[in-house]
Design an enzyme around this catalytic site. Structure first.
Site: not given
Ligand code: IVH
Length: 372
Positions: A55, A57, A59, A164, A252, A346, A349, A364, A369
């Site tokens: 899935e 991750k 941010d 999630y 990552k 500026c 102008c 400005c 302007c």
């Molecule tokens: S599972 C017990 N799933 O990544 C683990 N975390 O370093 C529960 N995060 O603090 C986390 N997407 O904020 C999980 N699909 C995802 C995620 C996710 C982002 C973040 C989450 C967590 C950090 C882990």
């Protein structure tokens, strides 16, 4: 179930998580993911096929939502993983978070608060025009927004939330991660909808490559992928380290950065008269698009990063976000670089520019302007 706006009178109160909010251990290449798979198989000592769920991750800012009899009771940030902050008032302003579930059950569900990229760009444009400091990325913007004392600001910014993780999913008779996702979706929670099942590494490897490209089309930021074991039967045996579960791992994405030359700095006058320095770059290909310009935001930024014309700079781009000059490659300096001068007049102008009290931006002030 009513949304109540208003200003919190004090800072957020602290809440201890009943189940700690752990993080994930990170990997940076497929070999490290394979090591994870080997570790898993060794611990569970089984020749059984293991299903993994891949899935995104997200941010953003992790959040835990607590419902009692189907009603949203509390929203708590991760904090240090043991104790977080009660941000319920602000969370109430996020439309996609259900205030009432389709079933009157009690549960705790976790996910990520994010600021969609188009909203992030709009907010930063406005901030830049108003001479305010811009947010470095959508995550900072989301977390700054959630920690606002004035919840009316939260409602204006258009935050979103993807879930999630269902805490203690087994208590609901659920046996796999996929089932738990289906369960929370049925209750009204929003998920990314991206949960792919794999049991062999060749296809998993291909999918990681696929998502490295595909993620750029999403309207929210992702910093990697998460690989989780699907079957809960294995979770207990695998257990946890002090920081993270052994049944999941994060991968990552490599940062999309490239080196190029700063050819010149020009000045752009915005609708409100704010003068923004713009980096004119030697054209370079950055994750599929040609980058020639990047915002330098303001002079504080230029001084802080010690940027000069002629410098080799590292440029970074995430999704649709405006390219940023991350830093100067000081080792490449020849001594021929030219100091960037703050303009006195500026560029449009020619009237005199001035700093507004307390603001970083140069402005400005000529009401006539043409650029305004
Ligand atoms: S599972 C017990 N799933 O990544 C683990 N975390 O370093 C529960 N995060 O603090 C986390 N997407 O904020 C999980 N699909 C995802 C995620 C996710 C982002 C973040 C989450 C967590 C950090 C882990």
């Amino acid at each position: 179930t009513e949304k109540i706006g208003g200003t919190a009178s004090s800072k957020f109160s602290k809440v201890r998580h009943k189940v700690p909010m752990l993080s994930l251990s990170n990997t940076y290449n497929i070999a490290e993911i394979e090591d994870f798979d080997k570790r898993v198989k060794k611990i569970i000592n089984s020749s059984q096929k293991i299903e993994y769920i891949l899935e995104l991750k997200l941010d953003g800012l992790s959040i835990s939502l607590i419902y009692e009899n189907g009603v949203l009771l509390k929203a708590v940030t991760r904090g240090d993983g043991q104790i977080g902050e009660d941000v319920t008032d602000n969370i109430m302003e996020i439309e996609s978070i259900p205030k009432k579930l389709k079933n009157p059950i009690s549960l705790e569900v976790r996910g990520e608060i994010i600021l969609p990229i188009p909203n992030f760009n709009k907010i930063n444009e406005e901030r830049e025009e108003n001479g305010e400091e811009v947010f470095a990325n959508p995550r900072n913007a989301a977390s700054g927004t959630i920690r606002q004392l004035d919840s009316t600001i939260v409602s204006k910014r258009g935050l979103d939330c993807y879930l999630y993780y269902l805490v203690n999913a087994q208590n609901y008779g659920i046996k796999t991660h996929l089932e738990s996702i289906e369960f929370i979706e049925k209750l009204g929670f929003k998920t990314t909808g991206i949960f792919e099942e794999y049991s062999d590494f060749k296809t998993l490897e291909k999918s990681i490559e696929k998502w490295r490209i595909k993620r750029e089309k999403l309207n929210y930021e992702t910093d990697g992928l998460v690989i989780k074991i699907n079957n809960f039967d294995f979770y207990e045996t695998l257990g946890y380290t002090t920081k993270s579960p052994r049944w999941a791992i994060a991968y990552k994405f490599p940062a999309e950065q490239v080196k190029t030359r700063l050819l010149d700095v020009t000045f752009q006058v915005g609708r409100t008269g704010v003068v923004t320095p713009v980096a004119e770059l030697e054209a370079v290909n950055l994750s599929g698009s040609i980058v020639k310009r990047a915002s330098l935001h303001n002079f504080n930024e230029i001084r802080r990063k010690n940027i000069k014309i002629g410098d080799n700079v590292i440029v970074e781009k995430a999704a649709e976000i405006i390219p940023q000059v991350v830093n100067v490659v000081f080792d490449d300096r020849t001594g021929q670089e030219i100091e960037i001068q703050e303009p006195t007049n500026c560029p449009v102008c020619n009237s005199e520019l001035a700093h507004e009290e307390g603001l970083v931006a140069l402005k400005c002030h000529n009401p006539l302007c043409p650029e305004k």
